[in-house]
Design a protein around this motif. Structure first.
Motif: not given
Length: 248
Positions: A18-34, A37-49
């Motif tokens: 996720l950190a690599t995606l943010l650095q190389q591809e730019g901004p992401l929303g929680v749903s996009e991050a999920a 990564l192929g994870v749930s929105r709640s998991t993506a939200h915790r990772l981003l937090a």
């Protein structure tokens, strides 16, 4: 060719991806991050937090996440951080035992201050570990103590083209030089107050590192300020002495 380790830790892998995606591809929303990564929105939200907590990400007003200070090109740090941390840690631990508040070691990098080490106190209500965090130097107590030691031209260079009011900042830094310490009263985080002093640099150059004592604002007491500043200053002097002895 790299193969995935046989005992991979998925949560770590997801966070790094996720950190690599943010650095190389730019901004992401929680749903996009999920979805990426192929994870749930709640998991993506915790990772981003967690990435936000460690300054690998920032949450914008549009609720999308962007690469944080750690993932941006870093300004060079003038202090030899590994040596500084090694010399400072025993003194930080002794200081925490004395004042019973969290203590941080900070280094100046451009117009930012980076937390090189942090020792938490044992009080239930306390400021947590800030190691690895990055803050604007003109807001953080340690950062202000370090900026106060810079020549006027160097201060101008660091803040050229920014929205920082240099006239106001110079006035504040002049007061810090007179009294020998700086205060951050909830400028970087609501409910947090910090007191900072610069560590004298052995070579006689401008200080490149500082100590700060951080505590919940509800526990800040002006009557205790001389005690805190005295303890911080004594610790800063002891660290400088050990650095000088180590480089001799």
């Amino acid at each position: 060719m790299k193969n995935k380790p046989p005992y991979a830790i998925d949560s770590v892998d997801h966070a790094l991806h996720l950190a690599t995606l943010l650095q190389q591809e730019g901004p992401l929303g929680v749903s996009e991050a999920a979805a990426r990564l192929g994870v749930s929105r709640s998991t993506a939200h915790r990772l981003l937090a967690m990435l936000v907590y460690r300054d690998f990400a920032e949450r914008g007003p549009d609720r999308r996440y962007r690469a944080g200070p750690v993932l941006r090109p870093a300004d060079p740090v003038g202090a030899p951080v590994a040596l500084l941390r090694q010399a400072a840690m025993p003194h930080l631990q002794a200081l925490v035992a004395r004042v019973r508040e969290t203590v941080n070691l900070q280094v100046l990098a451009g117009a930012e201050v980076r937390f090189a080490a942090s020792v938490e106190c044992d009080q239930i209500l306390r400021v947590g570990d800030r190691a690895g965090r990055v803050l604007p130097a003109h807001l953080a107590s340690g950062g202000k103590a370090l900026l106060a030691a810079l020549p006027p031209g160097e201060l101008t260079r660091r803040y050229a083209g920014t929205d920082v009011n240099l006239t106001r900042l110079r006035r504040e830094l002049g007061l810090i030089r007179k009294r020998g310490f700086a205060i951050n009263d909830q400028l970087t985080e609501t409910g947090l107050t910090a007191v900072g002093v610069a560590i004298p640099w052995p070579a006689g150059d401008e200080p490149a590192a500082a100590l700060s004592l951080a505590l919940p604002s509800a526990r800040f007491d002006h009557d205790l300020l001389p005690t805190w500043v005295g303890a911080l200053s004594a610790t800063a002097t002891a660290i400088a002495h050990d650095l000088a002895a180590g480089s001799a």
